[in-house]
Design a protein around this motif. Structure first.
Motif, PDB file in Angstrom:
ATOM      1  N   HIS A  68      -9.492  82.772  41.367  1.00  0.00           N
ATOM      2  CA  HIS A  68     -10.495  83.665  42.034  1.00  0.00           C
ATOM      3  C   HIS A  68     -11.613  83.640  41.494  1.00  0.00           C
ATOM      4  CE1 HIS A  68      -7.831  85.289  45.016  1.00  0.00           C
ATOM      5  NE2 HIS A  68      -6.893  85.344  44.417  1.00  0.00           N
ATOM      6  N   GLU A  69     -12.036  84.163  39.820  1.00  0.00           N
ATOM      7  CA  GLU A  69     -13.168  84.291  39.354  1.00  0.00           C
ATOM      8  C   GLU A  69     -14.036  82.736  39.395  1.00  0.00           C
ATOM      9  OE1 GLU A  69     -16.491  85.429  37.389  1.00  0.00           O
ATOM     10  OE2 GLU A  69     -14.543  86.648  37.985  1.00  0.00           O
ATOM     11  N   ALA A  70     -13.320  81.655  39.293  1.00  0.00           N
ATOM     12  CA  ALA A  70     -14.127  80.484  39.347  1.00  0.00           C
ATOM     13  C   ALA A  70     -14.514  80.437  40.507  1.00  0.00           C
ATOM     14  CB  ALA A  70     -13.214  79.353  39.088  1.00  0.00           C
ATOM     15  N   PHE A  71     -13.837  80.867  41.779  1.00  0.00           N
ATOM     16  CA  PHE A  71     -14.393  80.602  43.208  1.00  0.00           C
ATOM     17  C   PHE A  71     -15.626  81.562  43.426  1.00  0.00           C
ATOM     18  CE2 PHE A  71     -14.100  80.847  47.645  1.00  0.00           C
ATOM     19  CZ  PHE A  71     -14.356  79.212  48.126  1.00  0.00           C
ATOM     20  N   SER A  72     -15.590  82.856  42.617  1.00  0.00           N
ATOM     21  CA  SER A  72     -16.448  83.667  42.801  1.00  0.00           C
ATOM     22  C   SER A  72     -17.878  83.038  42.051  1.00  0.00           C
ATOM     23  CB  SER A  72     -16.251  85.289  41.842  1.00  0.00           C
ATOM     24  OG  SER A  72     -15.345  85.656  42.741  1.00  0.00           O
ATOM     25  N   ARG A  73     -17.776  82.413  41.409  1.00  0.00           N
ATOM     26  CA  ARG A  73     -18.909  81.748  40.665  1.00  0.00           C
ATOM     27  C   ARG A  73     -19.642  80.648  41.724  1.00  0.00           C
ATOM     28  NH1 ARG A  73     -16.764  80.198  34.408  1.00  0.00           N
ATOM     29  NH2 ARG A  73     -16.245  82.175  33.768  1.00  0.00           N
ATOM     30  N   TYR A  74     -18.622  79.979  42.242  1.00  0.00           N
ATOM     31  CA  TYR A  74     -19.104  79.058  43.535  1.00  0.00           C
ATOM     32  C   TYR A  74     -19.802  79.811  44.556  1.00  0.00           C
ATOM     33  CZ  TYR A  74     -18.175  76.330  47.728  1.00  0.00           C
ATOM     34  OH  TYR A  74     -18.377  75.808  48.950  1.00  0.00           O
ATOM     35  N   THR A  75     -19.061  80.702  44.897  1.00  0.00           N
ATOM     36  CA  THR A  75     -19.712  81.625  46.069  1.00  0.00           C
ATOM     37  C   THR A  75     -20.961  82.392  45.830  1.00  0.00           C
ATOM     38  OG1 THR A  75     -18.501  83.425  45.821  1.00  0.00           O
ATOM     39  CG2 THR A  75     -17.591  81.726  47.255  1.00  0.00           C
ATOM     40  N   ALA A  76     -21.271  82.565  44.373  1.00  0.00           N
ATOM     41  CA  ALA A  76     -22.522  83.165  44.133  1.00  0.00           C
ATOM     42  C   ALA A  76     -23.559  82.286  44.418  1.00  0.00           C
ATOM     43  CB  ALA A  76     -22.374  83.670  42.666  1.00  0.00           C
ATOM     44  N   VAL A  77     -23.492  81.054  44.451  1.00  0.00           N
ATOM     45  CA  VAL A  77     -24.605  80.120  45.061  1.00  0.00           C
ATOM     46  C   VAL A  77     -24.245  79.498  46.114  1.00  0.00           C
ATOM     47  CG1 VAL A  77     -25.483  77.826  43.762  1.00  0.00           C
ATOM     48  CG2 VAL A  77     -24.435  79.502  42.397  1.00  0.00           C
ATOM     49  N   SER A  78     -23.166  79.197  46.556  1.00  0.00           N
ATOM     50  CA  SER A  78     -23.028  78.531  47.880  1.00  0.00           C
ATOM     51  C   SER A  78     -23.465  79.088  49.044  1.00  0.00           C
ATOM     52  CB  SER A  78     -21.496  78.049  47.953  1.00  0.00           C
ATOM     53  OG  SER A  78     -20.615  79.469  48.284  1.00  0.00           O
ATOM     54  N   GLY A  79     -23.664  80.344  49.215  1.00  0.00           N
ATOM     55  CA  GLY A  79     -23.872  81.205  50.286  1.00  0.00           C
ATOM     56  C   GLY A  79     -25.484  80.977  50.515  1.00  0.00           C
ATOM     57  N   ASP A  80     -26.290  80.960  49.550  1.00  0.00           N
ATOM     58  CA  ASP A  80     -27.799  80.517  49.656  1.00  0.00           C
ATOM     59  C   ASP A  80     -28.036  79.136  50.022  1.00  0.00           C
ATOM     60  OD1 ASP A  80     -28.238  83.268  48.864  1.00  0.00           O
ATOM     61  OD2 ASP A  80     -28.737  82.658  46.903  1.00  0.00           O
ATOM     62  N   ALA A  81     -27.104  78.054  49.633  1.00  0.00           N
ATOM     63  CA  ALA A  81     -27.153  76.904  49.967  1.00  0.00           C
ATOM     64  C   ALA A  81     -26.777  76.585  51.341  1.00  0.00           C
ATOM     65  CB  ALA A  81     -26.241  76.028  49.160  1.00  0.00           C
ATOM     66  N   LEU A  82     -25.873  77.445  51.886  1.00  0.00           N
ATOM     67  CA  LEU A  82     -25.575  77.346  53.337  1.00  0.00           C
ATOM     68  C   LEU A  82     -26.956  77.783  54.128  1.00  0.00           C
ATOM     69  CD1 LEU A  82     -23.102  77.023  55.488  1.00  0.00           C
ATOM     70  CD2 LEU A  82     -23.053  79.468  55.249  1.00  0.00           C
ATOM     71  N   THR A  83     -27.464  78.799  53.716  1.00  0.00           N
ATOM     72  CA  THR A  83     -28.848  79.321  54.235  1.00  0.00           C
ATOM     73  C   THR A  83     -29.564  78.319  54.345  1.00  0.00           C
ATOM     74  OG1 THR A  83     -28.067  81.552  54.074  1.00  0.00           O
ATOM     75  CG2 THR A  83     -30.290  81.072  54.563  1.00  0.00           C
ATOM     76  N   ARG A  84     -29.967  77.682  53.152  1.00  0.00           N
ATOM     77  CA  ARG A  84     -31.032  76.700  53.070  1.00  0.00           C
ATOM     78  C   ARG A  84     -30.791  75.512  53.932  1.00  0.00           C
ATOM     79  NH1 ARG A  84     -30.680  78.261  47.664  1.00  0.00           N
ATOM     80  NH2 ARG A  84     -29.155  76.199  47.167  1.00  0.00           N
ATOM     81  N   ALA A  85     -29.277  75.147  54.059  1.00  0.00           N
ATOM     82  CA  ALA A  85     -28.921  74.037  55.029  1.00  0.00           C
ATOM     83  C   ALA A  85     -28.915  74.439  56.594  1.00  0.00           C
ATOM     84  CB  ALA A  85     -27.557  73.437  54.674  1.00  0.00           C
ATOM     85  N   GLY A  86     -29.522  75.564  56.719  1.00  0.00           N
ATOM     86  CA  GLY A  86     -29.404  75.961  58.055  1.00  0.00           C
ATOM     87  C   GLY A  86     -28.154  76.646  58.881  1.00  0.00           C
ATOM     88  N   GLY A  87     -27.351  77.090  57.853  1.00  0.00           N
ATOM     89  CA  GLY A  87     -25.955  77.483  58.289  1.00  0.00           C
ATOM     90  C   GLY A  87     -25.919  79.019  58.148  1.00  0.00           C
ATOM     91  N   ARG A  88     -24.899  79.727  58.768  1.00  0.00           N
ATOM     92  CA  ARG A  88     -24.346  81.052  58.298  1.00  0.00           C
ATOM     93  C   ARG A  88     -22.925  81.077  58.363  1.00  0.00           C
ATOM     94  NH1 ARG A  88     -23.503  84.209  63.040  1.00  0.00           N
ATOM     95  NH2 ARG A  88     -23.722  82.853  64.737  1.00  0.00           N
ATOM     96  N   PHE A  89     -22.575  81.914  57.726  1.00  0.00           N
ATOM     97  CA  PHE A  89     -21.045  82.479  57.418  1.00  0.00           C
ATOM     98  C   PHE A  89     -20.944  83.024  58.781  1.00  0.00           C
ATOM     99  CE2 PHE A  89     -21.310  82.031  52.814  1.00  0.00           C
ATOM    100  CZ  PHE A  89     -20.094  80.932  52.641  1.00  0.00           C
ATOM    101  N   LEU A  90     -19.700  83.090  59.522  1.00  0.00           N
ATOM    102  CA  LEU A  90     -19.315  83.603  60.576  1.00  0.00           C
ATOM    103  C   LEU A  90     -18.217  84.516  60.080  1.00  0.00           C
ATOM    104  CD1 LEU A  90     -18.995  80.679  63.188  1.00  0.00           C
ATOM    105  CD2 LEU A  90     -20.657  82.555  62.932  1.00  0.00           C
ATOM    106  N   MET A  91     -17.438  84.049  59.214  1.00  0.00           N
ATOM    107  CA  MET A  91     -16.295  85.139  58.628  1.00  0.00           C
ATOM    108  C   MET A  91     -15.777  84.685  57.193  1.00  0.00           C
ATOM    109  SD  MET A  91     -11.982  85.250  59.510  1.00  0.00           S
ATOM    110  CE  MET A  91     -12.243  83.925  58.146  1.00  0.00           C
ATOM    111  N   PHE A  92     -15.302  85.651  56.641  1.00  0.00           N
ATOM    112  CA  PHE A  92     -14.687  85.422  55.256  1.00  0.00           C
ATOM    113  C   PHE A  92     -13.538  86.459  55.212  1.00  0.00           C
ATOM    114  CE2 PHE A  92     -17.270  83.027  51.990  1.00  0.00           C
ATOM    115  CZ  PHE A  92     -16.401  83.230  50.934  1.00  0.00           C
ATOM    116  N   GLY A  93     -12.466  86.092  55.027  1.00  0.00           N
ATOM    117  CA  GLY A  93     -11.318  86.848  54.887  1.00  0.00           C
ATOM    118  C   GLY A  93     -10.060  86.536  54.067  1.00  0.00           C
ATOM    119  N   LYS A  94      -9.407  87.384  53.917  1.00  0.00           N
ATOM    120  CA  LYS A  94      -7.874  86.968  53.472  1.00  0.00           C
ATOM    121  C   LYS A  94      -6.878  86.917  54.430  1.00  0.00           C
ATOM    122  CE  LYS A  94      -4.398  88.338  49.950  1.00  0.00           C
ATOM    123  NZ  LYS A  94      -3.910  87.061  49.866  1.00  0.00           N
TER     124      LYS A  94
END
Length: 150
Positions: A68-94
């Motif tokens: 979970h912690e390693a994935f948090s490190r990933y998401t701390a960067v990947s969301g901005d990269a998604l936006t730069r690529a012209g994308g957006r998150f629709l949903m994030f959930g358990k």
């Protein structure tokens, strides 16, 4: 069949992610399938993740963090990269309980949308995204990522 320029792009992506385990990044056939969707249709990536108890980094580093912690490190960067690529998150959930079908033990479901399949290529080409992918690889025990045409 991908164009010559798309084949070169796929070759560059395969080389850039060659140090990741095969099940953690798209294969050549998967990239080619994505390229065959064309450039003028919106798509979504539906991601199912199951995390490791403890992260296992591909470079062998001794970080003793949870998946979970390693994935948090990933998401701390990947969301901005998604936006730069012209994308957006629709949903994030358990996921909670299955309603229909097999009960697979997923820890997280994330859905991101892109204006076209090219956005997916773009995010994987982003240098910051590429650098943070090691955290995703370390975190994830199992995953299923599907492309849906919107």
């Amino acid at each position: 069949m991908p164009s010559t320029s798309q084949t070169s792009r796929i070759d560059r992506l395969l080389a850039a992610y060659a140090d990741h385990p095969p099940q953690s990044v798209p294969s050549r056939a998967q990239w080619e399938s994505l390229a065959s969707l064309g450039e003028d249709r919106p798509v979504a990536l539906v991601n199912y993740f199951r995390f490791r108890q403890q992260a296992v980094y591909p470079d062998g580093r001794g970080d003793t963090v949870s998946g979970h912690e390693a994935f948090s490190r990933y998401t701390a960067v990947s969301g901005d990269a998604l936006t730069r690529a012209g994308g957006r998150f629709l949903m994030f959930g358990k996921p909670t309980v299955p309603l229909i079908g097999n009960d697979r033990p997923w820890d997280l479901v994330a859905i991101g949308s892109y204006r076209s399949p090219q956005g997916i290529f773009t995010i994987f080409e982003d240098p910051e995204y590429r650098a943070c992918m090691m955290h995703r690889t370390a975190a994830v025990e199992d995953q299923l990522v599907t492309v849906c045409v919107l």
